[in-house]
Design an enzyme around this catalytic site. Structure first.
Site, PDB file in Angstrom:
ATOM      1  N   TYR A  26       7.585 -43.052   7.835  1.00  0.00           N
ATOM      2  CA  TYR A  26       8.753 -43.903   8.065  1.00  0.00           C
ATOM      3  C   TYR A  26       9.055 -44.795   6.869  1.00  0.00           C
ATOM      4  O   TYR A  26       9.409 -45.947   7.022  1.00  0.00           O
ATOM      5  CB  TYR A  26       8.555 -44.765   9.324  1.00  0.00           C
ATOM      6  CG  TYR A  26       8.863 -43.988  10.577  1.00  0.00           C
ATOM      7  CD1 TYR A  26      10.188 -43.817  10.979  1.00  0.00           C
ATOM      8  CD2 TYR A  26       7.857 -43.404  11.327  1.00  0.00           C
ATOM      9  CE1 TYR A  26      10.494 -43.073  12.112  1.00  0.00           C
ATOM     10  CE2 TYR A  26       8.146 -42.656  12.457  1.00  0.00           C
ATOM     11  CZ  TYR A  26       9.461 -42.497  12.847  1.00  0.00           C
ATOM     12  OH  TYR A  26       9.767 -41.764  13.957  1.00  0.00           O
TER      13      TYR A  26
ATOM     14  N   TYR B 118      12.265 -42.779  23.080  1.00  0.00           N
ATOM     15  CA  TYR B 118      11.408 -42.309  21.994  1.00  0.00           C
ATOM     16  C   TYR B 118      10.119 -41.760  22.592  1.00  0.00           C
ATOM     17  O   TYR B 118       9.408 -42.466  23.293  1.00  0.00           O
ATOM     18  CB  TYR B 118      11.078 -43.426  20.992  1.00  0.00           C
ATOM     19  CG  TYR B 118      10.151 -42.927  19.911  1.00  0.00           C
ATOM     20  CD1 TYR B 118      10.650 -42.169  18.848  1.00  0.00           C
ATOM     21  CD2 TYR B 118       8.779 -43.135  19.984  1.00  0.00           C
ATOM     22  CE1 TYR B 118       9.798 -41.653  17.883  1.00  0.00           C
ATOM     23  CE2 TYR B 118       7.920 -42.622  19.017  1.00  0.00           C
ATOM     24  CZ  TYR B 118       8.443 -41.880  17.976  1.00  0.00           C
ATOM     25  OH  TYR B 118       7.593 -41.357  17.011  1.00  0.00           O
TER      26      TYR B 118
ATOM     27  N   ASP C 214       5.917 -41.557  30.450  1.00  0.00           N
ATOM     28  CA  ASP C 214       5.312 -41.653  29.126  1.00  0.00           C
ATOM     29  C   ASP C 214       4.815 -43.090  28.943  1.00  0.00           C
ATOM     30  O   ASP C 214       5.582 -43.979  28.600  1.00  0.00           O
ATOM     31  CB  ASP C 214       6.347 -41.276  28.059  1.00  0.00           C
ATOM     32  CG  ASP C 214       5.804 -41.441  26.640  1.00  0.00           C
ATOM     33  OD1 ASP C 214       4.657 -41.906  26.492  1.00  0.00           O
ATOM     34  OD2 ASP C 214       6.535 -41.095  25.687  1.00  0.00           O
TER      35      ASP C 214
ATOM     36  N   LYS D 292      -2.127 -44.469  22.001  1.00  0.00           N
ATOM     37  CA  LYS D 292      -2.086 -45.854  21.496  1.00  0.00           C
ATOM     38  C   LYS D 292      -3.253 -46.735  21.989  1.00  0.00           C
ATOM     39  O   LYS D 292      -4.332 -46.671  21.432  1.00  0.00           O
ATOM     40  CB  LYS D 292      -0.732 -46.491  21.805  1.00  0.00           C
ATOM     41  CG  LYS D 292       0.396 -45.814  21.031  1.00  0.00           C
ATOM     42  CD  LYS D 292       1.631 -46.669  20.835  1.00  0.00           C
ATOM     43  CE  LYS D 292       2.544 -46.111  19.777  1.00  0.00           C
ATOM     44  NZ  LYS D 292       3.720 -45.433  20.270  1.00  0.00           N
TER      45      LYS D 292
HETATM   46  C1  LIG Z   1       4.346 -44.049  19.890  1.00  0.00           C
HETATM   47  C2  LIG Z   1       4.888 -43.318  21.040  1.00  0.00           C
HETATM   48  C3  LIG Z   1       4.744 -41.931  21.167  1.00  0.00           C
HETATM   49  C4  LIG Z   1       4.142 -41.090  20.073  1.00  0.00           C
HETATM   50  O1  LIG Z   1       2.805 -41.359  19.853  1.00  0.00           O
HETATM   51  P1  LIG Z   1       2.154 -40.943  18.450  1.00  0.00           P
HETATM   52  O2  LIG Z   1       0.691 -41.165  18.648  1.00  0.00           O
HETATM   53  O3  LIG Z   1       2.744 -41.877  17.434  1.00  0.00           O
HETATM   54  O4  LIG Z   1       2.488 -39.528  18.184  1.00  0.00           O
HETATM   55  C5  LIG Z   1       5.192 -41.330  22.317  1.00  0.00           C
HETATM   56  N1  LIG Z   1       5.767 -42.034  23.303  1.00  0.00           N
HETATM   57  C6  LIG Z   1       5.926 -43.368  23.222  1.00  0.00           C
HETATM   58  C7  LIG Z   1       6.553 -44.110  24.364  1.00  0.00           C
HETATM   59  C8  LIG Z   1       5.514 -44.061  22.083  1.00  0.00           C
HETATM   60  O5  LIG Z   1       5.725 -45.381  21.987  1.00  0.00           O
END
Ligand SMILES: *Cc1c(COP(=O)(O)O)cnc(C)c1O
Length: 421
Positions: free
Chosen positions: A15, A142, A234, A263
Site C-alpha cells: 500500500y 473490505y 468476516d 488479525k
Molecule cells: C484485514 C482484513 C482482511 C484481510 O486480512 P489480511 O490478513 O490482511 O489478508 C479481511 N477482512 C477484514 C474485515 C479485514 O479487516
C-alpha cells in the site's frame, strides 16, 4: 548505510507509492503499546500495528509460549496429520463462538480465511446440485487483497486495475431504519440464485471505519436465514474484543453460518487465519464421491508456532483484566468524543467499542489520497504517535494494554491537531 537506506534499495512496501512515500521508520523493538525506532524515539501505537495487536508488543507470556513451541514442533503438514495445539485451539474457540459453529478450517491470514469461506459456500450449493452462485456484500466492504476476497470487496481505487476480472457481486447498502424493508425484498428477489451474503459485522474497517447498528444487521440476518442464504461474518478485524464484546457477532441474536478470523487471533504476533462453520455446511462435503471434497490448503495451514501464539493470546484474552481494559478504553473514547464532537473541524465522530473514528472537514477532496491525510500522518508521527488516517478519517484502536496516560497523550495531540492543522 542506515537501515532505511538499505530498505529502499531492496524492498517494495505494501500500500505504498514508492516514488513519493516518506522513507519507512526503522523500528527495532516494542513494549506494551509502544514501538521504538533506531534512534530510541518512542511511538505510541494507536492503530495496533495494522489492527492486529491486542495485548501489547513483544508480550513476554506469548514470547515464552512461542519459544517453547519452536523447540518442540515448528511445523507439520496438516493433511493426514494433526497436533495438540490445533485441536486445543479449535476446542477452545468453538466454546466461545456462537453455538452453531462446529468445525474449524485453518489457513494463514485474513484474506485466505475469506477465500475459504467463499469456497465453502459456493461448493456447498454445488455439492447439493443447486445452481446458486451469486454473492451479496455491502458497498464499501473490505475482505482482503487476494482475488476472491477482492471481488467481494467494494470496487475502489485499490481494485481498479483488476475490476474487469473480478466476479460479479451484488453490493447492497448498509442497513438502517429507512432501507431495511427494501433490502429484505431485494434479497428475496435474488435468493434462489444467491449462495451467500458476506459482511463485516458492525464496523467496516478499511472502508473508513463505517459503523451500523446491530439491530438492523440482526433483521437482515434473520431474513437471509428465512431465504436460505448462507451468511459469512468476516470478523478478521472485529474479532477478539475490538467492538467491546468478544466478537461483533455477540451483538446480534442471529448466528452466521461461517466466521472468519485472523488479525487479533494470535494477539497480533504471528500470521494465522481460520474459518469456522456449522455442521450443516461441513456435512455437505461428506461423501464417497471425492469430487465433493474441499480442495483447499496452504503450506503453513495450522502452523504450530502460530497456534501456540493464538493459545497464549487466548489465555490473556480470557483474563478478567482484558475485559476491564476494553471497558476502560471504551469509556475513555466516549468521554473524548463528547468533548470534541462540536469542534468545527470535526464532521462526524463515531465509536464502536475500542474503535473511535472521526471524519475531518476537508475542502473539496475527500478521497483516500487527499493531502490532509499526509499532513495528519506526519503531524502525529512527529509527536510520537502512530495514526494512519484513511483519507480524512482518523481512527484510534489501541492495544488493550494502553495506559491511561498514553491514551490521554493521544487525545491531547488530536485536540492540538484540530487547532493547528
Ligand atoms: C484485514 C482484513 C482482511 C484481510 O486480512 P489480511 O490478513 O490482511 O489478508 C479481511 N477482512 C477484514 C474485515 C479485514 O479487516
Amino acid at each position: 548505510m542506515t537501515l532505511t537506506e538499505r530498505d529502499l534499495k531492496v524492498i517494495w512496501h505494501p500500500y505504498t507509492q514508492m516514488k513519493t512515500a516518506m522513507p519507512p521508520v526503522p523500528i527495532v523493538r516494542g513494549e506494551g503499546a509502544c514501538l521504538f525506532d533506531e534512534n530510541g524515539k518512542k511511538y505510541i501505537d494507536a492503530v495496533s500495528s495494522w489492527w492486529v495487536n491486542i495485548h501489547g508488543h513483544a508480550h513476554p507470556y506469548i514470547a515464552q509460549k512461542v519459544s517453547e513451541q519452536l523447540r518442540k514442533l515448528e511445523h507439520v503438514i496438516f493433511a493426514g496429520f494433526t497436533h495438540e495445539g490445533a485441536v486445543e485451539l479449535a476446542e477452545r474457540l468453538l466454546e466461545i463462538l456462537p453455538a452453531n459453529q462446529q468445525k474449524v478450517f485453518y489457513s494463514d491470514n485474513g484474506s485466505t480465511a475469506v477465500e475459504v469461506a467463499i469456497k465453502m459456500c459456493l461448493q456447498y450449493w454445488h455439492n447439493k446440485g443447486q445452481n446458486r452462485t451469486k454473492i451479496l456484500a455491502f458497498k464499501n466492504a473490505y475482505h482482503g487483497d487476494t482475488f476472491g476476497a477482492m471481488a467481494v470487496s467494494g470496487r475502489s481505487a485499490f481494485t481498479a486495475a483488476f475490476d474487469s476480472l473480478l466476479f460479479d457481486v451484488e453490493f447492497i447498502d448498509l442497513p438502517d431504519k429507512e432501507n431495511i424493508t427494501n433490502l429484505q425484498s431485494l434479497i428475496s428477489n435474488l435468493s434462489h440464485q444467491t449462495a451467500c451474503f458476506i459482511f463485516e459485522p458492525l464496523v467496516q474497517g478499511a472502508g473508513g471505519m463505517l459503523m451500523y447498528e446491530a439491530r438492523y444487521l440482526d433483521e437482515l440476518m434473520a431474513h437471509c436465514r428465512n431465504e436460505g442464504v448462507l451468511m459469512i461474518a468476516d470478523e478478521v478485524f472485529t474479532g477478539f474484543g475490538r467492538t467491546g464484546k468478544a466478537f461483533a457477532s455477540n451483538h446480534v441474536t442471529e448466528q452466521p453460518d461461517i466466521m472468519c478470523f485472523s488479525k487479533g487471533l494470535t494477539g497480533g504476533t504471528m500470521a494465522l487465519g481460520l474459518t469456522t462453520c456449522t455442521q450443516q455446511i461441513y456435512d455437505a462435503f461428506l461423501s464417497d464421491d471425492h469430487l465433493k471434497t474441499l480442495f483447499h490448503g496452504h503450506s503453513f495451514t495450522a502452523n504450530p508456532v502460530a497456534i501456540a501464539a493464538a493459545l497464549a493470546s487466548l489465555d490473556l484474552f480470557s483474563d478478567p483484566s482484558t475485559a476491564e481494559n476494553i471497558q476502560r478504553i471504551e469509556n475513555a473514547h466516549r468521554q473524548f468524543a463528547l468533548k470534541i464532537k462540536d469542534h468545527p473541524k470535526i464532521k462526524t465522530i463515531r465509536q464502536t467499542g475500542t474503535i473511535l473514528a472521526m471524519e475531518w472537514q476537508t475542502g473539496t477532496d475527500t478521497s483516500y489520497f487527499n493531502a490532509l491525510r499526509d499532513n495528519l500522518y506526519m503531524y502525529f508521527l512527529d509527536a510520537g504517535i502512530i495514526l494512519r488516517p484513511l483519507g480524512n478519517i482518523i481512527y484510534i484502536l489501541p492495544p488493550y494494554c494502553i495506559t491511561d496516560m498514553e491514551l490521554a497523550y493521544v487525545y491531547s495531540k488530536i485536540e492540538q491537531a484540530l487547532d493547528e492543522i
